[in-house]
Design a protein around this motif. Structure first.
Motif, PDB file in Angstrom:
ATOM      1  N   GLY A   1       0.785  -1.226   0.000  1.00 41.28           N
ATOM      2  CA  GLY A   1       0.000   0.000   0.000  1.00 41.28           C
ATOM      3  C   GLY A   1       0.815   1.272   0.000  1.00 41.28           C
ATOM      4  N   PHE A   2       2.154   1.167  -0.098  1.00 38.95           N
ATOM      5  CA  PHE A   2       2.988   2.367  -0.085  1.00 38.95           C
ATOM      6  C   PHE A   2       3.136   2.938  -1.492  1.00 38.95           C
ATOM      7  CE2 PHE A   2       4.524   0.453   3.897  1.00 38.95           C
ATOM      8  CZ  PHE A   2       4.416   1.553   4.722  1.00 38.95           C
ATOM      9  N   ARG A   3       3.358   4.235  -1.533  1.00 40.55           N
ATOM     10  CA  ARG A   3       3.707   4.899  -2.779  1.00 40.55           C
ATOM     11  C   ARG A   3       5.031   4.314  -3.278  1.00 40.55           C
ATOM     12  NH1 ARG A   3       3.112  10.636  -4.539  1.00 40.55           N
ATOM     13  NH2 ARG A   3       4.860  11.123  -5.928  1.00 40.55           N
ATOM     14  N   LYS A   4       5.182   4.172  -4.570  1.00 37.77           N
ATOM     15  CA  LYS A   4       6.394   3.555  -5.109  1.00 37.77           C
ATOM     16  C   LYS A   4       7.628   4.374  -4.774  1.00 37.77           C
ATOM     17  CE  LYS A   4       4.373   0.866  -8.852  1.00 37.77           C
ATOM     18  NZ  LYS A   4       4.352   0.594 -10.315  1.00 37.77           N
ATOM     19  N   ARG A   5       7.506   5.655  -4.732  1.00 37.01           N
ATOM     20  CA  ARG A   5       8.641   6.513  -4.389  1.00 37.01           C
ATOM     21  C   ARG A   5       8.193   7.473  -3.294  1.00 37.01           C
ATOM     22  NH1 ARG A   5      11.003   3.197  -6.516  1.00 37.01           N
ATOM     23  NH2 ARG A   5      12.482   3.245  -8.260  1.00 37.01           N
ATOM     24  N   SER A   6       8.413   7.082  -2.042  1.00 32.57           N
ATOM     25  CA  SER A   6       8.023   7.938  -0.922  1.00 32.57           C
ATOM     26  C   SER A   6       8.870   9.196  -0.902  1.00 32.57           C
ATOM     27  CB  SER A   6       8.184   7.177   0.401  1.00 32.57           C
ATOM     28  OG  SER A   6       7.367   6.018   0.412  1.00 32.57           O
ATOM     29  N   LEU A   7       8.231  10.292  -0.521  1.00 32.04           N
ATOM     30  CA  LEU A   7       8.921  11.583  -0.515  1.00 32.04           C
ATOM     31  C   LEU A   7       9.478  11.865   0.879  1.00 32.04           C
ATOM     32  CD1 LEU A   7       6.288  13.575  -2.609  1.00 32.04           C
ATOM     33  CD2 LEU A   7       8.393  12.481  -3.405  1.00 32.04           C
ATOM     34  N   GLY A   8      10.275  10.982   1.396  1.00 34.32           N
ATOM     35  CA  GLY A   8      10.853  11.131   2.728  1.00 34.32           C
ATOM     36  C   GLY A   8      10.898   9.789   3.420  1.00 34.32           C
ATOM     37  N   VAL A   9      11.456   9.788   4.642  1.00 37.04           N
ATOM     38  CA  VAL A   9      11.538   8.551   5.416  1.00 37.04           C
ATOM     39  C   VAL A   9      10.198   8.321   6.099  1.00 37.04           C
ATOM     40  CG1 VAL A   9      12.680   7.370   7.314  1.00 37.04           C
ATOM     41  CG2 VAL A   9      14.004   8.827   5.782  1.00 37.04           C
ATOM     42  N   VAL A  10       9.563   7.199   5.775  1.00 37.88           N
ATOM     43  CA  VAL A  10       8.239   6.896   6.328  1.00 37.88           C
ATOM     44  C   VAL A  10       8.353   6.507   7.796  1.00 37.88           C
ATOM     45  CG1 VAL A  10       6.304   5.278   6.197  1.00 37.88           C
ATOM     46  CG2 VAL A  10       7.257   6.250   4.100  1.00 37.88           C
ATOM     47  N   GLN A  11       7.498   7.102   8.635  1.00 37.21           N
ATOM     48  CA  GLN A  11       7.442   6.784  10.063  1.00 37.21           C
ATOM     49  C   GLN A  11       6.228   5.901  10.320  1.00 37.21           C
ATOM     50  OE1 GLN A  11       9.827   8.230  12.259  1.00 37.21           O
ATOM     51  NE2 GLN A  11      10.787   8.943  10.378  1.00 37.21           N
ATOM     52  N   PHE A  12       6.277   5.082  11.368  1.00 35.37           N
ATOM     53  CA  PHE A  12       5.135   4.220  11.661  1.00 35.37           C
ATOM     54  C   PHE A  12       4.951   4.058  13.164  1.00 35.37           C
ATOM     55  CE2 PHE A  12       8.054   1.069  12.943  1.00 35.37           C
ATOM     56  CZ  PHE A  12       7.414  -0.101  13.326  1.00 35.37           C
ATOM     57  N   ASP A  13       3.828   3.438  13.541  1.00 38.13           N
ATOM     58  CA  ASP A  13       3.554   3.164  14.947  1.00 38.13           C
ATOM     59  C   ASP A  13       2.597   1.974  15.026  1.00 38.13           C
ATOM     60  OD1 ASP A  13       3.718   3.411  17.648  1.00 38.13           O
ATOM     61  OD2 ASP A  13       2.791   5.379  17.782  1.00 38.13           O
ATOM     62  N   THR A  14       2.532   1.355  16.207  1.00 41.11           N
ATOM     63  CA  THR A  14       1.634   0.219  16.424  1.00 41.11           C
ATOM     64  C   THR A  14       0.719   0.539  17.591  1.00 41.11           C
ATOM     65  OG1 THR A  14       2.934  -0.948  18.098  1.00 41.11           O
ATOM     66  CG2 THR A  14       3.556  -1.294  15.801  1.00 41.11           C
TER      67      THR A  14
END
Length: 1137
Positions: A584-597
């Motif tokens: 589900g991610f963009r093929k070329r993210s415009l930065g470092v993707v952050q996440f959380d649970t």
């Protein structure tokens, strides 16, 4: 082999066991490797069937597989060897030694030599370590206890020690069910079919009279069969109505179309004989090969599933009832509704919700500010702009960095586990720790110069039940700090690129740290000095963060590659393999993707100007929200601990708070209470309730695991939102922020002075031999004994025995040891020079790694003693010149560096009795030698106060330097100079009567301390503690100083009166510690060899546990530098966070 085929093997094993095919059962167990029958193994060991024992083991592991396996085989072969010796069967013992035990020599040569030496003894029980060996039966039983522990800890035996639980005669039952099924599918089913074979499918022949057969769903009369019997088909109970499956479906169940694959091997760990049997699951598979998909034993069909993944098949195949229970959720559970917008004023770099007060948000920005927000009331409770709290104490690299570029950013901010402390990691060198009280007040607690360059992450952890701070940085290291005093406890080195993030965690009682670097490497560390336990590759090979689910059972990571490809994955941590990858991610993210649970249920990541949500058990994205617009390309985000609120950064330097239905109720409840308070005229306008009370008693909060930024999962929710009820007004406490006075802001800590015996534990060792000044003192490497060499050339050995008061048998001040002598009464006495009294000769001593031999000299020949018998094995190097210092080569115990009285250093090979080379460069006798494997060098020191560094490859001088005289001392210095390398094998402790100093790998002095103030007397001896965190120094007035090794700040002064009750300062002859020894595994225990011949063991009292309190801030003549000076402050390679 698929999981169904694996289960079939278990069914066959059960069938064979029930039919009493015992040998066949164990043969199948061994050949399949699916079930390790511990009872069979125990029986074979107790019977001494060693060949069968090894043959059975080899079905599950080989000697070289990992350190557990190696230890298992070693213990078995050692027992076999000892039994041969006990039978006086020397020929068999030699055969076992050569055929079976020789393989271990390459891993531990010293141990193999010691085992070989047992052949020379009439009774191997003369060896101290084997003195308690009983009879064969008891020895086998003792060994079995150890073997069972090793097998249970060995990852190769995971899930192979328990036979699956299922009903008896399960295979017979399944066959009966299959026959019933086949009979139902018959075109002409007969009421009483005659089953004669299992080799072909059953089919009823047409009736002879051509009568119409009964319908397929009509019952067949008969009782239900007992499990395990083969009754006639007519005896089966009534069939239920069955819908006939399609042929394709039947074929799918009856056969496996997957190509046959061998049982995957488990990656072998580094060789070694000993490892903790209770290591965490992920540490049991060190260094899994990159890209290798591992086995997941959490679900019954996982082995089959992982093989399908390997062969490119769909990962959607699963069997009912064996996969993770799917999460049941509604859209109301997702935090999608925007309920608050906060204006921070500068770009938000990091956020973290309070672990207990669900609406308190900590925020760090790109200008170094931190703020506390009460998101319910939109009130900013506190704001702190960046400043260095004590610029005068800042290290030169930090001052230089700030001078060159004053801009500084928060890289990470995080709450402590109980919410009473918070930590901030900055983009230059330092971390700052604040204490917090529920009124919103922040107080300065610690400022630590943690790393050279940026500090990229910070987390709290609880190793050994002590709150610690874990940091990582651009200098490629991870460091652990005491959260109370800020002392460094561990430094983990091994990454080859700046370390991007850390993730401390624990499994049962095992504490560990995951770390990721910007080269994509993931490593794991225990709290010891033994290096990284695993080495994985993160997807994307760049910036990766890791986090556990709230219950600590599932591990996730999210990372972005340099090309902008983002990867959110779940790990099978026991195998170091990716378990599932979320799409589900963009093929070329415009930065470092952050996440959380959150809530053991959802994952969220900021990507494509949106917040994207996943169910943990489904790789497809659930939904995405744009939070009414205004989000950056890769927004940062953070859940509160209940998962009811989500903080998201905006592109206009603000924060949006998103809520689910529970979060909306929480916000409304806080709003209504604010309105109710405004209706009460007697309340002060500026009063604030303690939000923690609104959310339930703090005492109910579990804070066992430290939370870190981007890792909300490590602290269970403080309370359930559903448990919130009407609140009694008595629980609303009005608290005005207290203005701290100067005394509160700055506390001046005095150096603890230990002057009374009641303040510590000291033990004078018993001694029946004539006293003489102790000139050399060392603990054995095992920590079980203490060896002293006196000025009269006599050695004294004290041994501690195991007892109820001292179950480990290690040296301690709480239990008196025995002055040990062999039955012959022989004293271990050095050869002396007839022309020079021993008291005037330089003495030296060195102990072999296995504590079996000691090499020693007292002005005469160098003697090699057997520590067990005290007998002289050989003597060499007759004077002149006399030997003055001895050091074993770190890679070869046969090579010894011998410092000489004539200022040379002789590199001597004991085995061939030959001097390989002589090193010349000093101007006076050699007084110290230290090897460094890291630097591949030998450092020598002399009575000329000169240091020389030599290459140990070509034995060439690399550099030399005279130590500098401190202020007030005449230059050049003369007198004995000692050297010792730190645990990092890079930093060097240099000891002279005028100073203790720390030198780096280039022989540059980085810090120094000279006698002054409360410790004015000349220094007699100094040594590092075993963990490298402290330096102990003895003084000629009887005092002992305890210093922080990082900066040589004085932590504690131990007066002579504390360990010598009869000590008098007015005495004409002052007794003082001529030499200090540090215990090899107890960092707070030392031994003092005294000028009057006594030996004292000294350690803190039970009440103190450690020496001293917070170190004084005004000691040390050079600026401290807690970072490794050999590391350069290169700019960070990773992008702006």
């Amino acid at each position: 082999m698929s999981s169904l085929s694996r289960e079939l093997v278990f069914l066959i094993l059960q069938f064979l066991d029930e039919e009493k095919f015992k040998e066949t059962v164990h043969k199948l167990e061994q050949e399949s490797g699916f079930f390790f029958n511990m009872k069979h193994f125990e029986d074979q060991v107790q019977a001494g069937e060693w060949d069968e024992v090894e043959r059975y083991l080899c079905g599950f592991t080989k000697v070289e597989d990992n350190r557990y396996s190696m230890k298992i085989f070693f213990e078995i072969r050692k027992q076999k060897y000892l039994e041969a010796l006990d039978r006086q069967d020397r020929a068999k013992a030699v055969e076992i030694l050569v055929k079976d035990l020789k393989v271990f020599a390459s891993f531990n040569e010293e141990l193999f030599k010691e085992i070989t030496q047992l052949l020379t003894l009439d009774n191997f029980r003369q060896n101290e370590q084997l003195s308690k060996y009983g009879d064969t039966k008891s020895a086998r039983n003792i060994m079995l206890v150890e073997l069972k522990k090793l097998i249970e800890a060995n990852p190769l035996f995971r899930d192979k020690l328990t036979f699956p639980a299922f009903k008896s005669s399960r295979l017979r039952t399944l066959i009966n069910q299959s026959l019933n099924w086949q009979h139902q599918l018959c075109k002409n089913p007969r009421p009483n079919p005659d089953i004669k074979t299992l080799f072909t499918d059953h089919s009823c022949n047409p009736t002879a009279n051509g009568a119409r057969p009964p319908p397929t769903n009509s019952p067949l009369v008969g009782p239900i069969p007992k499990a395990g019997a083969f009754p006639p088909i007519g005896a089966h109970g009534p069939f239920q109505t069955v819908v006939s499956p399609s042929p394709g479906a039947i074929a799918g169940w009856m056969s496996n179309n997957s190509p046959s694959l061998p049982h995957p091997a488990v990656a072998a760990g580094p060789p070694g004989l000993v490892q903790s049997s209770s290591a965490a699951a992920f540490l049991k598979h060190p260094r899994t090969p990159t890209g290798m998909t591992g086995m997941d034993y959490q679900s019954a069909d996982s082995e089959h599933l992982m093989k399908r993944i390997r062969t490119g098949q769909s990962d959607e195949v699963s069997f009912a009832g064996v996969a993770h229970t799917p999460n049941v959720y509604s859209q109301d559970d997702l935090t999608k509704a925007v309920v608050r917008t906060l204006n921070q004023g500068s770009n938000v770099m990091s956020m973290d919700f309070h672990p207990q007060q669900q609406t308190i948000l900590l925020v760090g920005t790109n200008v170094g500010d931190i703020s506390l927000w009460e998101v319910g009331s939109r009130e900013r409770l506190a704001h702190k702009s960046f400043k260095v709290w004590d610029l005068a104490a800042a290290t030169t690299p930090l001052q230089t960095a700030l001078l060159n570029d004053a801009a500084i950013s928060v890289n990470r901010c995080v709450w402590g586990p109980d919410g009473l402390m918070l930590g901030v990691a900055f983009s230059k060198h330092i971390v700052q720790i604040y204490t917090y009280n529920p009124t919103g007040e922040l107080r300065q607690h610690l400022e630590i110069d943690a790393h050279v360059g940026g500090v990229n992450d910070i987390a709290f952890a609880h190793p050994n039940k002590q709150l610690c701070i874990v940091t990582c940085g651009d200098d490629k290291t991870i460091k652990v700090w005491d959260a109370v005093a800020g002392r460094r406890q561990y430094t983990f080195e091994g990454h080859e690129a700046p370390v991007y993030s850390v993730c401390p965690h624990h499994k049962e009682n095992i504490q560990f740290i995951f770390s990721t670097a910007i080269d994509g490497k993931i490593k794991a560390w225990l709290y010891d000095c033994l290096g990284s336990r695993v080495d994985y590759d993160a997807p994307g090979h760049w910036c990766t963060m890791m986090a556990y689910s709230a219950d600590g059972t599932r591990l996730f990571s999210c990372g972005t590659s340099k090309e902008g490809e983002s990867h959110l994955v779940e790990w099978n941590e026991s195998e170091g393999a990716i378990k599932r990858t979320y799409s589900g991610f963009r093929k070329r993210s415009l930065g470092v993707v952050q996440f959380d649970t959150t809530r053991n249920r959802f994952l969220a990541a900021g990507d494509e100007f949106q917040i994207k949500f996943w169910d943990m058990d489904n790789t497809n994205m659930l939904t995405a929200v744009d939070a009414d617009g205004g989000l950056p390309a890769s927004p940062r985000l953070r859940f509160n601990k209940e998962g009811s609120l989500l903080a998201v950064t905006t592109s206009d330097n603000g924060i949006k708070i998103l809520a689910n239905s529970d979060g909306l109720r929480l916000i409304r409840m806080l709003e209504s209470r604010a309105i109710d308070r405004n209706r009460v005229p007697s309340e002060p306008i500026n009063s604030k309730p303690l939000i923690v009370n609104a959310l339930g008693p703090v005492g109910n909060v579990s804070g066992a695991i430290a939370p870190t930024l981007e890792r909300p999962d490590r602290v269970p929710p403080a309370v359930s939102i559903n448990s919130l009820g009407p609140m009694d007004s008595s629980r609303l406490v009005d608290v005005k922020p207290r203005i701290a006075d100067d005394a509160d802001k700055v506390k001046s800590w005095k150096i603890p002075d230990v002057s009374d015996p009641s303040q510590m534990k000291a033990l004078r060792l018993p001694d029946s031999i004539a006293p003489s000044k102790v000139v050399r003192l060392i603990y054995t490497n095992s920590g079980l004994a203490l060896l002293a060499l006196t000025a009269s050339a006599v050695h004294k050995l004290w041994k501690w025995q195991r007892s109820e008061r001292n179950p480990s048998g290690k040296a301690t001040a709480y239990v008196a040891p025995q002055l040990w002598q062999p039955p012959s009464g022989t004293l271990m006495t050095n050869d002396i020079n007839d022309g020079k009294p021993a008291e005037e000769s330089a003495a030296c001593i060195a102990l072999s790694k296995n504590d079996s031999y000691v090499m020693s000299a007292s002005g005469g020949k160098v003697s090699l003693f057997n520590m067990m018998t005290f007998k002289v094995m050989t003597m060499f190097m007759p004077p002149p010149p006399a030997a003055t210092y001895l050091a074993f080569h770190p890679q070869d115990n046969n090579i010894i560096a011998i410092g000489m009285e004539d200022s040379t250093i002789q590199i001597y090979n004991v085995r061939v009795d030959e001097v390989k080379t002589k090193l010349k460069g000093h101007q006076n006798r050699i007084t110290g030698l230290a090897f460094s494997q890291t630097l591949n060098a030998l450092v020598s020191s002399g009575a000329d106060a000169q240091l020389c560094m030599w290459s140990i490859d070509k034995w060439e001088k690399l550099k030399s330097r005279f130590i500098q005289a401190p202020a007030g001392r005449q230059s050049p210095l003369v007198g004995e100079t000692k050297v010792q390398f730190h645990n990092d094998q890079t930093h060097l402790l240099v000891v002279h009567d005028s100073q203790i100093s720390i030198y780096d790998s280039k022989l540059e002095c980085s810090r120094s301390w000279s006698p002054k103030d409360t410790l004015p007397a000349p220094i007699s001896s100094a040594i590092y503690s075993c963990d490298g965190l402290l330096v102990y120094a003895g003084f000629c007035d009887g005092a002992v100083g305890v210093f922080d090794a990082d900066n040589l700040r004085l932590r504690c002064r131990i007066a002579a009166s504390a360990y010598i009750p009869s000590f008098s300062v007015n005495s004409n002859t002052t007794t003082y510690p001529f030499v200090i020894a540090a215990h090899p595994s107890e960092p707070n225990q030392i031994a003092l060899g005294m000028s009057d011949g006594a030996v004292h063991v000294v350690e803190p009292s039970d009440a103190e546990l450690k020496w001293g309190g917070t170190p004084s801030q005004d000691n040390g003549s050079l600026p401290s530098n807690s970072s490794n000076p050999s590391l350069s402050g290169q700019p960070s390679e990773h992008p702006t966070r």
